[in-house]
Design an enzyme around this catalytic site. Structure first.
Site, mmCIF file in Angstrom:
data_model
loop_
_atom_site.group_PDB
_atom_site.id
_atom_site.type_symbol
_atom_site.label_atom_id
_atom_site.label_comp_id
_atom_site.label_asym_id
_atom_site.label_seq_id
_atom_site.Cartn_x
_atom_site.Cartn_y
_atom_site.Cartn_z
ATOM 1 C CG ASN A 46 -0.539 -0.640 7.388
ATOM 2 O OD1 ASN A 46 0.331 -1.504 7.454
ATOM 3 N ND2 ASN A 46 -1.441 -0.464 8.342
ATOM 4 C CG ASN A 99 28.667 23.038 -2.803
ATOM 5 O OD1 ASN A 99 27.932 23.524 -3.643
ATOM 6 N ND2 ASN A 99 28.246 22.157 -1.917
ATOM 7 N NE ARG A 138 -2.582 -1.791 3.236
ATOM 8 C CZ ARG A 138 -3.099 -1.887 4.458
ATOM 9 N NH1 ARG A 138 -4.128 -1.128 4.810
ATOM 10 N NH2 ARG A 138 -2.603 -2.730 5.335
#
Length: 442
Positions: free
Chosen positions: A228, A353, A16
């Site tokens: 779930n 960076n 699910r």
């Protein structure tokens, strides 16, 4: 308390969830669900054996540094089958076993200790942990007889319409006497809609064998709700988020608007710091005392903000040390950096960076003054009390000396910048003079 072992069921896919990843590796406030269950088990004194199966490489990655044994369920044939898979790891163990689901991230150690002590006091073959909830859809139901004794646990898919009206649910947590558990598991059969070996089926087996089965009904149902699907994942995350915020506020941190603030589990914040609205602090982050963060800031993993530093609106930091008293107040990205004390980071500063392959570090020393719109193309550095002008581009491998002032694109020392500007002006004048002279000849 007696010696205990835990079996944590973490082998299922979690259909699910509609995910390629195993359900238990999905994160709640920055921590995989199964890690919460492992931590609770260890805190309660039960060394865990983790049963993994579907996508086990993903589960192994998130539990690799845990003090736990691992068992493999090659085929996922139900919860009973999963417990059987742990038998090899516990073959010589004769004490009590607590079985936990790896998708229950809200459970607390004191609750687990209470369950274990309740089992010890009455010494049954099994103790089922139950709770009552308003909407029991999807959960196994506890079926009792007229005197209140447990008769069986029925899964939602196999429950009758009458049984589906029961709101006392099976939390999926059981305490067993090890010998009784193994004996009962040998007798269960996959006689259900899913054709799987259900762990709850050991209950009628034990009762038929004349064993005693207890049930402990826990008051705080919220702790035992499993995840779930994505909706329940969001609900669990929100509950944990509120608990994290409450913990920080109780420790002396001001969170101006908890409803719009997201802080993950591994974050540390010092007293008298203030977190403003719409701030996200994620991963392993350390924020010192008397700091200010936000609004609209994103503080990412590896950031360390030292005492009295500030990260303001629309700023993002990642893997960067922000020194004591340093301020970055507006619209900046600070990635892979080391910034010293009492530096000022102007609006729009960027630590560039990443070059497309690797990430590099930018260093800004104590007392530096970074002008608005400065871009540092890492690796590069800026010395103590140095200054950059607005819009400066500090190119790769540049080392600005202490006290120096750099301007321009690319940035150069101020004297050189002034000379360049003077030269450009002379060139412009010469160009105009030649154009004027050419026009006169016509």
């Amino acid at each position: 308390m007696a010696d205990w072992r835990a079996i944590i069921l973490a082998a299922g896919k979690g259909v699910r969830m509609k995910s390629d990843l195993p359900k238990v590796v999905h994160s709640v406030c920055g921590r995989p669900m199964v890690r919460y269950v492992i931590n609770v088990s260890l805190a309660a004194g039960a060394k865990p054996t983790i049963v993994i199966g579907y996508g086990r490489e993903h589960v192994e990655k998130v539990i690799k540094d845990c003090d736990a044994d691992i068992a493999i369920q090659e085929e996922q044939l139900g919860t009973g089958h999963a417990v059987m898979a742990a038998r090899g790891a516990l073959e010589s163990y004769e004490g009590n076993v607590i079985v936990l689901s790896g998708d229950v991230p809200l459970m607390q150690p004191d609750s687990l200790e209470f369950i274990m002590k309740a089992h010890e006091e009455k010494s049954p073959a099994a103790t089922i942990v139950t709770c009552q909830i308003g909407n029991p859809d999807g959960y196994g139901r506890i079926v009792r007889d007229g005197e209140g004794a447990v008769q069986k646990v029925v899964e939602h898919a196999d429950a009758s319409e009458l049984e589906k009206r029961i709101n006392e649910i099976n939390t999926g947590i059981y305490a067993f006497r090890a010998d009784a558990m193994w004996a009962a598991l040998e007798k269960i059969k996959p006689e259900n809609e899913q054709q799987e070996y259900y762990l709850p089926d050991v209950i009628p087996v034990l009762l038929e064998a004349g064993e005693h089965v207890e049930a402990v009904k826990m008051a705080n149902a919220m702790e035992f709700l499993g995840v779930n699907d994505r909706i329940q994942l969001a609900e669990a995350t929100n509950i944990r988020r509120k608990a994290i915020l409450a913990r920080h506020m109780a420790a002396g941190v001001t969170i101006v608007d908890p409803a719009t603030t997201y802080i993950e589990e591994e974050v540390e914040i010092g007293t008298d710091s203030v977190i403003y609205p719409f701030t996200v602090i994620s991963g392993s982050v350390r924020i010192g005392r008397h700091c200010k963060v936000g609004p609209f800031s994103h503080v990412r993993t590896g950031t360390e903000m030292r005492e009295r530093s500030e990260l303001g609106n629309f700023c993002e930091s990642k893997k960067t040390v922000i020194g004591e008293g340093t301020k970055a107040k507006h619209l900046s990205y600070l990635g892979d950096g080391i910034i010293g004390k009492k530096a000022n980071i102007g609006a729009g500063t960027i630590f560039a960076n990443y070059d497309g392959k690797n990430k590099y570090q930018t260093t800004v020393k104590d007392g530096a003054h970074v002008g608005s719109g400065t871009v540092f193309v890492a690796p590069c550095s800026m010395g103590e009390n140095a200054v950059t002008g607005a819009g400066a581009i500090i190119t790769k491998n540049t080392e600005i000396p202490p006290g120096a002032t750099y301007f321009g694109m690319p940035a150069v020392p101020m004297r050189q910048f002034v000379e360049q500007r003077k030269m450009l002006k002379e060139m412009e004048k010469e160009k105009k003079r030649k154009a004027s002279s050419k026009g006169g000849k016509k």
